[in-house]
Design an enzyme around this catalytic site. Structure first.
Site, mmCIF file in Angstrom:
data_model
loop_
_atom_site.group_PDB
_atom_site.id
_atom_site.type_symbol
_atom_site.label_atom_id
_atom_site.label_comp_id
_atom_site.label_asym_id
_atom_site.label_seq_id
_atom_site.Cartn_x
_atom_site.Cartn_y
_atom_site.Cartn_z
ATOM 1 N N ALA A 59 23.741 31.540 14.523
ATOM 2 C CA ALA A 59 24.724 31.876 15.566
ATOM 3 C C ALA A 59 25.760 32.850 15.013
ATOM 4 O O ALA A 59 26.960 32.625 15.106
ATOM 5 C CB ALA A 59 25.398 30.602 16.070
ATOM 6 N N CYS B 103 25.255 45.738 6.677
ATOM 7 C CA CYS B 103 23.832 46.103 6.676
ATOM 8 C C CYS B 103 23.430 47.405 5.989
ATOM 9 O O CYS B 103 22.387 47.440 5.357
ATOM 10 C CB CYS B 103 23.314 46.082 8.098
ATOM 11 S SG CYS B 103 23.320 44.408 8.755
ATOM 12 N N TYR C 260 26.761 37.235 14.055
ATOM 13 C CA TYR C 260 27.111 38.465 14.772
ATOM 14 C C TYR C 260 25.954 38.958 15.632
ATOM 15 O O TYR C 260 26.170 39.659 16.617
ATOM 16 C CB TYR C 260 27.507 39.557 13.774
ATOM 17 C CG TYR C 260 28.892 39.340 13.208
ATOM 18 C CD1 TYR C 260 30.001 39.930 13.808
ATOM 19 C CD2 TYR C 260 29.093 38.539 12.091
ATOM 20 C CE1 TYR C 260 31.267 39.728 13.303
ATOM 21 C CE2 TYR C 260 30.362 38.325 11.585
ATOM 22 C CZ TYR C 260 31.445 38.925 12.192
ATOM 23 O OH TYR C 260 32.704 38.715 11.699
ATOM 24 N N ASN D 70 21.017 35.123 8.121
ATOM 25 C CA ASN D 70 21.419 36.215 7.240
ATOM 26 C C ASN D 70 20.352 36.486 6.176
ATOM 27 O O ASN D 70 19.662 35.574 5.729
ATOM 28 C CB ASN D 70 22.791 35.948 6.608
ATOM 29 C CG ASN D 70 23.042 34.481 6.340
ATOM 30 O OD1 ASN D 70 22.483 33.616 6.999
ATOM 31 N ND2 ASN D 70 23.851 34.202 5.353
HETATM 32 P P1 NAD Z 1 25.669 36.139 10.061
HETATM 33 O O1 NAD Z 1 25.905 35.765 8.648
HETATM 34 O O2 NAD Z 1 26.821 36.482 10.934
HETATM 35 O O3 NAD Z 1 24.879 34.949 10.806
HETATM 36 C C1 NAD Z 1 23.806 34.272 10.252
HETATM 37 C C2 NAD Z 1 23.934 32.799 10.639
HETATM 38 O O4 NAD Z 1 22.744 32.111 10.253
HETATM 39 C C3 NAD Z 1 25.088 32.055 9.951
HETATM 40 O O5 NAD Z 1 25.950 31.513 10.916
HETATM 41 C C4 NAD Z 1 24.392 30.970 9.109
HETATM 42 O O6 NAD Z 1 25.128 29.754 9.060
HETATM 43 C C5 NAD Z 1 23.097 30.788 9.875
HETATM 44 N N1 NAD Z 1 22.007 30.196 9.098
HETATM 45 C C6 NAD Z 1 21.560 30.563 7.864
HETATM 46 N N2 NAD Z 1 20.490 29.805 7.518
HETATM 47 C C7 NAD Z 1 20.267 28.954 8.546
HETATM 48 C C8 NAD Z 1 19.296 27.935 8.780
HETATM 49 N N3 NAD Z 1 18.332 27.678 7.877
HETATM 50 N N4 NAD Z 1 19.383 27.233 9.932
HETATM 51 C C9 NAD Z 1 20.349 27.505 10.844
HETATM 52 N N5 NAD Z 1 21.276 28.458 10.688
HETATM 53 C C10 NAD Z 1 21.237 29.180 9.547
HETATM 54 O O7 NAD Z 1 24.617 37.333 10.027
HETATM 55 P P2 NAD Z 1 24.421 38.480 11.126
HETATM 56 O O8 NAD Z 1 25.405 39.557 10.921
HETATM 57 O O9 NAD Z 1 24.285 37.848 12.468
HETATM 58 O O10 NAD Z 1 23.015 39.063 10.666
HETATM 59 C C11 NAD Z 1 21.826 38.333 10.847
HETATM 60 C C12 NAD Z 1 20.652 39.264 10.602
HETATM 61 O O11 NAD Z 1 20.671 40.326 11.578
HETATM 62 C C13 NAD Z 1 20.655 39.962 9.246
HETATM 63 O O12 NAD Z 1 19.326 40.079 8.803
HETATM 64 C C14 NAD Z 1 21.212 41.341 9.540
HETATM 65 O O13 NAD Z 1 20.714 42.309 8.645
HETATM 66 C C15 NAD Z 1 20.665 41.599 10.926
HETATM 67 N N6 NAD Z 1 21.477 42.528 11.749
HETATM 68 C C16 NAD Z 1 22.843 42.434 11.761
HETATM 69 C C17 NAD Z 1 23.600 43.272 12.583
HETATM 70 C C18 NAD Z 1 25.108 43.200 12.623
HETATM 71 O O14 NAD Z 1 25.711 44.040 13.288
HETATM 72 N N7 NAD Z 1 25.751 42.259 11.986
HETATM 73 C C19 NAD Z 1 22.940 44.184 13.421
HETATM 74 C C20 NAD Z 1 21.550 44.228 13.403
HETATM 75 C C21 NAD Z 1 20.828 43.392 12.557
HETATM 76 C C1 UGA Z 2 24.903 49.631 12.094
HETATM 77 C C2 UGA Z 2 23.980 50.425 13.020
HETATM 78 O O1 UGA Z 2 24.753 51.392 13.732
HETATM 79 C C3 UGA Z 2 23.283 49.495 14.020
HETATM 80 O O2 UGA Z 2 22.348 50.239 14.801
HETATM 81 C C4 UGA Z 2 22.546 48.404 13.253
HETATM 82 O O3 UGA Z 2 21.951 47.492 14.162
HETATM 83 C C5 UGA Z 2 23.534 47.661 12.366
HETATM 84 O O4 UGA Z 2 24.165 48.604 11.452
HETATM 85 C C6 UGA Z 2 22.883 46.630 11.491
HETATM 86 O O5 UGA Z 2 21.693 46.675 11.260
HETATM 87 O O6 UGA Z 2 23.654 45.799 11.027
HETATM 88 P P1 UGA Z 2 27.354 48.612 12.278
HETATM 89 O O7 UGA Z 2 27.249 48.510 10.805
HETATM 90 O O8 UGA Z 2 27.777 47.418 13.044
HETATM 91 O O9 UGA Z 2 25.935 49.064 12.899
HETATM 92 O O10 UGA Z 2 28.367 49.780 12.668
HETATM 93 P P2 UGA Z 2 28.263 51.385 12.641
HETATM 94 O O11 UGA Z 2 28.894 51.895 13.857
HETATM 95 O O12 UGA Z 2 26.894 51.850 12.349
HETATM 96 O O13 UGA Z 2 29.208 51.764 11.418
HETATM 97 C C7 UGA Z 2 28.850 51.480 10.080
HETATM 98 C C8 UGA Z 2 29.848 52.113 9.140
HETATM 99 O O14 UGA Z 2 29.719 53.535 9.146
HETATM 100 C C9 UGA Z 2 31.307 51.826 9.505
HETATM 101 O O15 UGA Z 2 32.049 51.596 8.333
HETATM 102 C C10 UGA Z 2 31.753 53.105 10.197
HETATM 103 O O16 UGA Z 2 33.133 53.316 10.120
HETATM 104 C C11 UGA Z 2 30.981 54.135 9.378
HETATM 105 N N1 UGA Z 2 30.769 55.414 10.104
HETATM 106 C C12 UGA Z 2 30.053 55.448 11.251
HETATM 107 C C13 UGA Z 2 31.262 56.589 9.567
HETATM 108 O O17 UGA Z 2 31.905 56.590 8.499
HETATM 109 N N2 UGA Z 2 31.037 57.768 10.228
HETATM 110 C C14 UGA Z 2 30.323 57.823 11.390
HETATM 111 O O18 UGA Z 2 30.141 58.934 11.940
HETATM 112 C C15 UGA Z 2 29.833 56.630 11.911
#
Ligand code: NAD
Ligand code: UGA
Length: 471
Positions: A9, A273, A11, A87
């Site tokens: 649960a 990421c 981001y 994560n």
């Molecule tokens: P996060 O750390 O916010 O959330 C992960 C959650 O999973 C945590 O709340 C943790 O307690 C829970 N968890 C871990 N192991 C567990 C288990 N065995 N059972 C139940 N819950 C469990 O991470 P996030 O930012 O949501 O990222 C999750 C994945 O999505 C990562 O692989 C990340 O690379 C990918 N991703 C993140 C973003 C982003 O913007 N944050 C965007 C795209 C993809």
């Molecule tokens: C990024 C990607 O944009 C998403 O598509 C992807 O799903 C996500 O990673 C992920 O896999 O976690 P995010 O990291 O949330 O999303 O935010 P971004 O808007 O991509 O910004 C990333 C970093 O780059 C920030 O620190 C931002 O300030 C910086 N940035 C972005 C720059 O310095 N210049 C830019 O022109 C754009």
């Protein structure tokens, strides 16, 4: 009624599932997590993450077809589709330390799914994982199979923090990878497609094989980060030559083949990421005997580290090579605007660099809690390239030299210099004359996000350094 359970649960899991529940009233969605405080917060008025528009979506569905729970096994057992959105951080020890993805959480989730399932399920990789992870997951799921069918799909998430809800409502594409070679795989792909098609136009739903979907996610993040490192490398050359990076990136981006997005020069990219996923890509290349490809992508992270160091060095050298005991007002700590997330924020490295030169920091961020800032600055950082160049600051030093305040005026009062490290909108419209009046002279502004009007601030009397702009 189709039942979905999402493990994790965070981001991604929270907003993604809230939008599925909102757009598909006939689907029941349970989001489960091992963290009790996280689930409690999802069930409260103060959600665990700050994301514009999220509160409204959650309020409309929670208790109707959207549920947050710690009863993981119960909801997994009842689900037809299980998303796994746990994560996947970078490994910090053992084989592949500093690069490979740590799949511990993923493996434990997969084992649990195998243990508690009594009916067939589609298991969806929502987390970002190394290419070929689905093969390992299939092995774990089928190892103990009691005649139950599992179909693994890769459905990587492309949302960005701060714009998660609009990204989810109107995605550029939805990617679904599966076993296209067999009927069960095709049926699983169609089942997931049937969910998305309720609000995403058909032509934006792309179906591929598993490995293409897994690799596309890593490649997309690498391409995005590479654009930032490219423009940041050019920003250094702009400063050396008198060119203006905003003008250069605008001129370059007008070429439709290049495009104008993601070309904003900055103090460096952050977020949980980009670095993690590129390191993961680098590791996969190395494991596949492709050192040249690995080194190419490594350079994207090296330029990012260089950009953060360059910013600190510029500040110290501009201020007569010493900031010892000088007060620096830090505006912004999150890794980008409109989020309270500080994972890998460039502010951590910049602040540590300034603390290493014995500055006194007064930090303001509209969303990041004080405790998080103290924790981030005193947590040892993993040295990904093992060069021993990473600065570590002790908890005591942080306690003595850092203060967190609740507005920008307090942070900048009596400061010798100001650093803007996050592009929060409110920093554009501050009363800089008032701020200037309350600072010792010369008053310095180091804008790491190109937020301020350089000419206006110079007119007020500030000495302004803005990334990639003429000095
Ligand atoms: P996060 O750390 O916010 O959330 C992960 C959650 O999973 C945590 O709340 C943790 O307690 C829970 N968890 C871990 N192991 C567990 C288990 N065995 N059972 C139940 N819950 C469990 O991470 P996030 O930012 O949501 O990222 C999750 C994945 O999505 C990562 O692989 C990340 O690379 C990918 N991703 C993140 C973003 C982003 O913007 N944050 C965007 C795209 C993809
Ligand atoms: C990024 C990607 O944009 C998403 O598509 C992807 O799903 C996500 O990673 C992920 O896999 O976690 P995010 O990291 O949330 O999303 O935010 P971004 O808007 O991509 O910004 C990333 C970093 O780059 C920030 O620190 C931002 O300030 C910086 N940035 C972005 C720059 O310095 N210049 C830019 O022109 C754009």
């Amino acid at each position: 009624m189709v039942k979905i359970c999402c493990i994790g649960a965070g981001y991604v899991g929270g907003p993604t599932m809230a939008v599925i529940a909102f757009k598909c009233p006939s689907v029941e969605v349970a989001v489960v997590d091992i963290s009790v405080p996280r689930i409690t917060a999802w069930n409260s008025d103060k959600l665990p993450i700050y994301e514009p528009g999220l509160d409204e979506v959650v309020k409309k569905c929670r208790g109707k077809n959207l549920f947050f729970s710690n009863e993981i096994e119960k909801h997994v057992a009842a689900a037809d589709i299980v998303f796994v959105s746990v994560n996947t951080p970078t490994k910090t020890s053992g084989l592949g330390a500093g690069k490979a993805a740590d799949l511990t959480y993923w493996e434990s989730a997969a084992r649990m799914i195998a243990d508690v399932s009594k009916s067939s399920k589609i298991v969806v990789e929502k987390s970002t994982v190394p290419v070929k992870t689905a093969e390992a997951i299939e092995k774990i799921l089928t190892h103990n199979s009691k005649g139950i069918e599992f179909h693994v799909l890769s459905n990587p998430e492309f949302l960005a923090e701060g714009t998660a809800i609009t990204d989810l409502f109107n995605p550029d594409r939805v990617l679904i990878g599966g076993r296209e070679e067999n009927a069960g795989g095709l049926k699983a792909i169609q089942t997931l497609k049937d969910i998305y098609v309720q609000w995403v136009p058909q032509e934006r739903i792309i179906c591929t094989n598993l490995w293409s979907a897994e690799l596309s996610k890593l490649a997309a993040n690498a391409f995005l980060a590479q654009r930032i490192s490219s423009v940041n490398s050019i920003s250094a050359l702009c400063e050396a030559t008198g060119a203006n990076v905003t003008q250069v990136s605008s001129a370059v981006g007008k070429d439709l083949r290049i495009g104008s997005k993601f070309l904003n020069a900055s103090v460096g990219f952050g977020g949980s990421c980009f670095q993690k996923d590129i390191l993961n890509l680098v590791y996969i290349c190395e494991c596949n005997g492709l050192p040249e490809v690995a080194n190419y992508w490594k350079q994207v992270i090296k330029i990012n580290d260089y950009q953060k160091n360059r910013f600190v060095n510029r500040l110290v050298s501009s201020m007569f090579n010493t900031i010892s005991g000088k007060k620096i007002g830090i505006l912004g700590f999150s890794f980008k605007k409109d989020t309270g997330d500080t994972r890998e924020t460039p502010a951590i490295d910049v602040c540590k660099g300034l603390l290493n030169d014995k500055a006194q920091l007064v930090i303001y961020d509209p969303q990041v809690p004080e405790a998080q800032i103290f924790k981030d600055l005193s947590t040892p950082k993993f040295d990904w390239d093992q060069l021993g160049s990473t600065i570590q600051i002790t908890e005591d030093a942080v306690a003595q030299s850092v203060k967190v305040v609740h507005n920008a005026y307090e942070a900048t009062k009596d400061a010798h210099a100001i650093c803007i490290l996050t592009e929060w909108d409110e920093f554009k419209s501050l009363d800089y004359q008032k701020i200037y009046n309350n600072m010792p002279k010369p008053a310095y502004m180091f804008d790491g996000r190109n937020v301020v009007d350089v000419a206006k601030l110079r007119q007020i009397g500030f000495i302004v350094y803005s990334i990639g702009k003429p000095l």
